[in-house]
Design a protein around this motif. Structure first.
Motif, PDB file in Angstrom:
ATOM      1  N   SER A  41      42.072  54.773 -26.439  1.00  0.00           N
ATOM      2  CA  SER A  41      43.310  54.472 -25.715  1.00  0.00           C
ATOM      3  C   SER A  41      44.545  54.859 -26.524  1.00  0.00           C
ATOM      4  O   SER A  41      45.585  55.200 -25.945  1.00  0.00           O
ATOM      5  CB  SER A  41      43.356  52.989 -25.344  1.00  0.00           C
ATOM      6  N   THR A  42      44.419  54.845 -27.841  1.00  0.00           N
ATOM      7  CA  THR A  42      45.528  55.293 -28.691  1.00  0.00           C
ATOM      8  C   THR A  42      45.833  56.758 -28.408  1.00  0.00           C
ATOM      9  O   THR A  42      46.998  57.159 -28.309  1.00  0.00           O
ATOM     10  CB  THR A  42      45.184  55.104 -30.184  1.00  0.00           C
ATOM     11  N   LEU A  43      44.768  57.552 -28.240  1.00  0.00           N
ATOM     12  CA  LEU A  43      44.961  58.972 -27.958  1.00  0.00           C
ATOM     13  C   LEU A  43      45.757  59.157 -26.656  1.00  0.00           C
ATOM     14  O   LEU A  43      46.731  59.926 -26.629  1.00  0.00           O
ATOM     15  CB  LEU A  43      43.604  59.679 -27.874  1.00  0.00           C
ATOM     16  N   SER A  44      45.391  58.426 -25.613  1.00  0.00           N
ATOM     17  CA  SER A  44      46.120  58.589 -24.343  1.00  0.00           C
ATOM     18  C   SER A  44      47.558  58.087 -24.482  1.00  0.00           C
ATOM     19  O   SER A  44      48.490  58.680 -23.931  1.00  0.00           O
ATOM     20  CB  SER A  44      45.387  57.891 -23.194  1.00  0.00           C
ATOM     21  N   ALA A  45      47.750  57.026 -25.249  1.00  0.00           N
ATOM     22  CA  ALA A  45      49.102  56.476 -25.440  1.00  0.00           C
ATOM     23  C   ALA A  45      49.981  57.471 -26.206  1.00  0.00           C
ATOM     24  O   ALA A  45      51.155  57.672 -25.866  1.00  0.00           O
ATOM     25  CB  ALA A  45      49.030  55.151 -26.187  1.00  0.00           C
ATOM     26  N   VAL A  46      49.419  58.114 -27.218  1.00  0.00           N
ATOM     27  CA  VAL A  46      50.192  59.055 -28.030  1.00  0.00           C
ATOM     28  C   VAL A  46      50.526  60.320 -27.225  1.00  0.00           C
ATOM     29  O   VAL A  46      51.651  60.823 -27.290  1.00  0.00           O
ATOM     30  CB  VAL A  46      49.425  59.410 -29.329  1.00  0.00           C
ATOM     31  N   LEU A  47      49.570  60.794 -26.425  1.00  0.00           N
ATOM     32  CA  LEU A  47      49.826  62.007 -25.633  1.00  0.00           C
ATOM     33  C   LEU A  47      50.921  61.772 -24.598  1.00  0.00           C
ATOM     34  O   LEU A  47      51.678  62.677 -24.263  1.00  0.00           O
ATOM     35  CB  LEU A  47      48.544  62.482 -24.938  1.00  0.00           C
ATOM     36  N   THR A  48      51.033  60.544 -24.101  1.00  0.00           N
ATOM     37  CA  THR A  48      52.021  60.260 -23.061  1.00  0.00           C
ATOM     38  C   THR A  48      53.330  59.713 -23.623  1.00  0.00           C
ATOM     39  O   THR A  48      54.272  59.491 -22.869  1.00  0.00           O
ATOM     40  CB  THR A  48      51.452  59.266 -22.027  1.00  0.00           C
ATOM     41  N   ASP A 170      42.091  57.041 -18.275  1.00  0.00           N
ATOM     42  CA  ASP A 170      41.756  56.105 -19.355  1.00  0.00           C
ATOM     43  C   ASP A 170      40.912  54.955 -18.810  1.00  0.00           C
ATOM     44  O   ASP A 170      41.432  54.066 -18.146  1.00  0.00           O
ATOM     45  CB  ASP A 170      43.051  55.564 -19.989  1.00  0.00           C
ATOM     46  N   GLU A 171      39.624  55.001 -19.087  1.00  0.00           N
ATOM     47  CA  GLU A 171      38.681  53.949 -18.659  1.00  0.00           C
ATOM     48  C   GLU A 171      38.857  53.622 -17.174  1.00  0.00           C
ATOM     49  O   GLU A 171      38.903  52.454 -16.791  1.00  0.00           O
ATOM     50  CB  GLU A 171      38.879  52.679 -19.505  1.00  0.00           C
ATOM     51  N   THR A 172      38.960  54.687 -16.385  1.00  0.00           N
ATOM     52  CA  THR A 172      39.154  54.501 -14.948  1.00  0.00           C
ATOM     53  C   THR A 172      37.990  53.746 -14.322  1.00  0.00           C
ATOM     54  O   THR A 172      38.142  53.078 -13.298  1.00  0.00           O
ATOM     55  CB  THR A 172      39.354  55.880 -14.281  1.00  0.00           C
ATOM     56  N   ASP A 173      36.816  53.798 -14.970  1.00  0.00           N
ATOM     57  CA  ASP A 173      35.633  53.140 -14.415  1.00  0.00           C
ATOM     58  C   ASP A 173      35.575  51.647 -14.707  1.00  0.00           C
ATOM     59  O   ASP A 173      34.836  50.922 -14.046  1.00  0.00           O
ATOM     60  CB  ASP A 173      34.356  53.804 -14.935  1.00  0.00           C
ATOM     61  N   SER A 174      36.406  51.165 -15.665  1.00  0.00           N
ATOM     62  CA  SER A 174      36.270  49.751 -16.020  1.00  0.00           C
ATOM     63  C   SER A 174      36.680  48.869 -14.847  1.00  0.00           C
ATOM     64  O   SER A 174      37.698  49.088 -14.207  1.00  0.00           O
ATOM     65  CB  SER A 174      37.095  49.423 -17.267  1.00  0.00           C
ATOM     66  N   GLY A 175      35.857  47.904 -14.557  1.00  0.00           N
ATOM     67  CA  GLY A 175      36.151  46.953 -13.489  1.00  0.00           C
ATOM     68  C   GLY A 175      35.914  47.483 -12.082  1.00  0.00           C
ATOM     69  O   GLY A 175      36.327  46.864 -11.126  1.00  0.00           O
ATOM     70  N   LEU A 176      35.281  48.656 -11.952  1.00  0.00           N
ATOM     71  CA  LEU A 176      35.032  49.206 -10.614  1.00  0.00           C
ATOM     72  C   LEU A 176      33.574  48.993 -10.209  1.00  0.00           C
ATOM     73  O   LEU A 176      32.670  49.220 -11.014  1.00  0.00           O
ATOM     74  CB  LEU A 176      35.309  50.716 -10.590  1.00  0.00           C
ATOM     75  N   ASP A 177      33.361  48.582  -8.953  1.00  0.00           N
ATOM     76  CA  ASP A 177      31.977  48.565  -8.470  1.00  0.00           C
ATOM     77  C   ASP A 177      31.600  49.999  -8.087  1.00  0.00           C
ATOM     78  O   ASP A 177      32.439  50.900  -8.100  1.00  0.00           O
ATOM     79  CB  ASP A 177      31.797  47.577  -7.318  1.00  0.00           C
ATOM     80  N   ILE A 178      30.348  50.186  -7.737  1.00  0.00           N
ATOM     81  CA  ILE A 178      29.817  51.540  -7.608  1.00  0.00           C
ATOM     82  C   ILE A 178      30.481  52.311  -6.447  1.00  0.00           C
ATOM     83  O   ILE A 178      30.711  53.510  -6.550  1.00  0.00           O
ATOM     84  CB  ILE A 178      28.264  51.503  -7.487  1.00  0.00           C
ATOM     85  N   ASP A 179      30.827  51.605  -5.370  1.00  0.00           N
ATOM     86  CA  ASP A 179      31.474  52.282  -4.237  1.00  0.00           C
ATOM     87  C   ASP A 179      32.888  52.738  -4.594  1.00  0.00           C
ATOM     88  O   ASP A 179      33.295  53.860  -4.285  1.00  0.00           O
ATOM     89  CB  ASP A 179      31.533  51.350  -3.016  1.00  0.00           C
ATOM     90  N   ALA A 180      33.628  51.840  -5.260  1.00  0.00           N
ATOM     91  CA  ALA A 180      34.993  52.182  -5.674  1.00  0.00           C
ATOM     92  C   ALA A 180      34.954  53.340  -6.683  1.00  0.00           C
ATOM     93  O   ALA A 180      35.769  54.266  -6.622  1.00  0.00           O
ATOM     94  CB  ALA A 180      35.674  50.962  -6.294  1.00  0.00           C
ATOM     95  N   ALA A 197      43.421  70.574 -15.761  1.00  0.00           N
ATOM     96  CA  ALA A 197      42.364  70.092 -16.641  1.00  0.00           C
ATOM     97  C   ALA A 197      42.385  68.570 -16.644  1.00  0.00           C
ATOM     98  O   ALA A 197      43.346  67.938 -16.183  1.00  0.00           O
ATOM     99  CB  ALA A 197      42.574  70.624 -18.053  1.00  0.00           C
ATOM    100  N   CYS A 198      41.318  68.020 -17.166  1.00  0.00           N
ATOM    101  CA  CYS A 198      41.156  66.574 -17.096  1.00  0.00           C
ATOM    102  C   CYS A 198      40.511  66.042 -18.376  1.00  0.00           C
ATOM    103  O   CYS A 198      39.577  66.665 -18.901  1.00  0.00           O
ATOM    104  CB  CYS A 198      40.265  66.294 -15.879  1.00  0.00           C
ATOM    105  N   ILE A 199      41.047  64.950 -18.887  1.00  0.00           N
ATOM    106  CA  ILE A 199      40.395  64.235 -19.986  1.00  0.00           C
ATOM    107  C   ILE A 199      39.906  62.905 -19.414  1.00  0.00           C
ATOM    108  O   ILE A 199      40.689  62.135 -18.863  1.00  0.00           O
ATOM    109  CB  ILE A 199      41.377  63.942 -21.146  1.00  0.00           C
ATOM    110  N   VAL A 200      38.602  62.701 -19.505  1.00  0.00           N
ATOM    111  CA  VAL A 200      38.028  61.467 -18.980  1.00  0.00           C
ATOM    112  C   VAL A 200      37.629  60.593 -20.161  1.00  0.00           C
ATOM    113  O   VAL A 200      36.715  60.931 -20.911  1.00  0.00           O
ATOM    114  CB  VAL A 200      36.786  61.765 -18.107  1.00  0.00           C
ATOM    115  N   ILE A 201      38.349  59.496 -20.346  1.00  0.00           N
ATOM    116  CA  ILE A 201      38.037  58.586 -21.440  1.00  0.00           C
ATOM    117  C   ILE A 201      37.161  57.475 -20.885  1.00  0.00           C
ATOM    118  O   ILE A 201      37.521  56.822 -19.908  1.00  0.00           O
ATOM    119  CB  ILE A 201      39.334  57.991 -22.039  1.00  0.00           C
ATOM    120  N   THR A 202      35.999  57.295 -21.469  1.00  0.00           N
ATOM    121  CA  THR A 202      35.111  56.268 -20.942  1.00  0.00           C
ATOM    122  C   THR A 202      34.203  55.703 -22.028  1.00  0.00           C
ATOM    123  O   THR A 202      33.910  56.355 -23.031  1.00  0.00           O
ATOM    124  CB  THR A 202      34.261  56.807 -19.764  1.00  0.00           C
ATOM    125  N   HIS A 203      33.799  54.495 -21.793  1.00  0.00           N
ATOM    126  CA  HIS A 203      32.900  53.821 -22.720  1.00  0.00           C
ATOM    127  C   HIS A 203      31.445  54.075 -22.320  1.00  0.00           C
ATOM    128  O   HIS A 203      30.541  54.069 -23.126  1.00  0.00           O
ATOM    129  CB  HIS A 203      33.206  52.320 -22.676  1.00  0.00           C
TER     130      HIS A 203
END
Lengths: 249, 207
Positions: A41-48, A170-180, A197-203
């Motif tokens: 998340s630091t990386l996304s914060a610094v880029l923005t 940035d962790e777009t998947d956190s807190g999402l159920d499978i349909d969302a 282009a896209c950077i997908v940050i995920t755990h």
């Protein structure tokens, strides 16, 4: 499109990124995975340009321009978009007002003329359909009272409206159920072009079943320690982040 | 001092638009309903006293105040709401936006007399400070001499939400425009309650 060289960054005097290197070309999807506290998340914060973080060394070049010299809004107008891990609720600021200001400021920066009220509403409707977002949500204040899934869908809706060159999820998947998750991922895939282009940050690997990355990078202790293709994510899922620790030792 | 009397069962809407001073007392008789707005902007100095005497049962009063001060402005508002008899209802919402070296004060006193049972009184003062040097002094007070009442009051003072500002900047909105949107949102809770003929002016001042 993006070159990050030897990036060091800190928050509240504590260094989180210790010399990160990364290059991204148009048309590519890069996944960044790593354990909690690795600096994702630091990386996304610094880029923005989040003012809470300080860059102490290194450079970031975006389409030939020095990104680190620009205030956050200029980076956005140059085409950098962040889908926030925790989208902010802004009571009293309507989605329409917020988006119209964002779209028209960005258009002015790019030398395009402002959209009329009807053109703007037409654009809202088109993009809302693209990400399957309920019209009731765009009639409310920004993110106010939205569920977790609705907030993430709203991020992708804003991404569709602004047509960025580089999107950071940035962790777009956190807190999402499978349909969302599926709907959000489909939205992202529909917005993909050879020019962006896209950077997908995920755990977790799960999101990468839906958004297929060209490259997978593993971030640990503020550096990219391993880069591979999508199979690296599967290997990581199977062996866990412990495996990396052992490799380093 | 100007005295206004609201007859039983009457309804009245008073708008005090940008006064440099106010000294007003409103007596409300049984089942009367008062809505009062006070909006102050671009006044270098403005001192205001508003007194409400609730003398008939079931009377209701709603007071909305908005202060926008900048430069060296010095603005004060004092309200006294006297619940002399029972079963009355009073609502007060005051919002201040202060910039530069502006100084402002809010003194709000609600008195519930011994016979004023089943009083329902509510008072809030919220302040937004946009600079390091602006100052607000807020003094919400409740004096309650009856036991069967429902009263609350509160005051809060804060700055613009940094996270909201960054979120908007990340969407390409300049810092100034982002601040404007947040100030506008803060004021609209009051401005939206104004009679229609004031709405346009309200939007102008919020911007």
């Amino acid at each position: 499109m993006l070159q990050i060289r030897n990036l060091h960054a800190s928050i509240a005097g504590k260094e989180i990124l210790h010399g990160l290197n990364l290059s991204i070309n148009a048309g590519e999807v890069h996944a960044i995975m790593g354990p909690n506290g690795a600096g994702k998340s630091t990386l996304s914060a610094v880029l923005t340009g989040n003012p809470a973080y300080t860059v102490t060394e290194g450079e970031v070049i975006f389409n030939g321009k020095n990104l680190l010299d620009m205030p956050p809004e200029q980076r956005a107008k140059e085409g950098i978009f962040l889908s926030f891990q925790y989208p902010v609720e802004i009571p009293g600021v309507s989605m329409v007002n917020f988006m119209r200001t964002a779209v028209n400021e960005t258009r002015a920066y790019r030398g395009q003329k402002e959209l009329s009220a009807s053109e703007f509403l037409k654009l809202m409707r088109e993009k809302r359909e693209l990400v399957e977002m309920d019209s009731r949500l765009t009639q409310r204040s920004v993110n106010e009272g939205f569920s977790g899934g609705e907030k993430k869908r709203n991020e992708i809706f804003q991404m569709a409206m602004l047509e960025p060159l580089l999107s950071i999820l940035d962790e777009t998947d956190s807190g999402l159920d499978i349909d969302a998750l599926r709907i959000v991922a489909e939205g992202v895939n529909r917005l993909k072009t050879p020019q962006n282009a896209c950077i997908v940050i995920t755990h977790y690997q799960r999101l990468l079943d839906y958004i297929i990355p060209d490259f997978v990078h593993i971030l640990a202790d503020g550096q990219i320690v391993k880069t591979g293709d999508k199979t690296l994510a599967l290997e990581l899922e199977e062996k866990g982040y412990e495996w990396l620790q052992h490799k380093k030792d | 001092m100007e005295t206004i009397i609201l007859a039983p069962n009457s309804e009245r809407h008073i708008v005090l638009w940008n006064p440099d001073s106010t000294d007003i007392c409103i007596r409300q008789e049984e089942n009367s309903h008062l809505t009062l707005h006070i909006v102050i902007k671009e006044q270098a100095k403005s001192a205001n006293n508003i007194c409400i005497e609730l003398v008939g049962e079931e009377a209701q009063t709603d007071i909305y105040g908005l202060v926008m001060a900048s430069g060296n402005d010095d603005i004060s508002i004092r309200t006294i709401v006297n619940h002399n008899v029972g079963k009355c209802k009073s609502r007060q919402l005051f919002k201040y936006v202060l910039n530069d070296n502006a100084t402002a004060a809010f003194d709000g006193l609600v008195v519930v007399r011994p016979d004023a049972q089943q009083t329902d009184a509510f008072q809030t003062n919220r302040n937004l400070i946009l600079s390091d040097k602006a100052r607000i002094r807020t003094q919400p007070q409740l004096e309650i001499y009856a036991d069967d009442v429902h009263c609350s009051h509160g005051a809060s003072t804060g700055q613009l939400d940094e996270n909201a500002l960054f979120y908007m900047q990340q969407r390409g909105i300049s810092l100034n425009a982002a601040r404007g949107l947040l100030v506008d949102a803060f004021c609209h809770e009051i401005l939206d309650t104004l009679p229609p003929q004031y709405r346009e002016t309200a939007n102008e001042i919020a911007n």
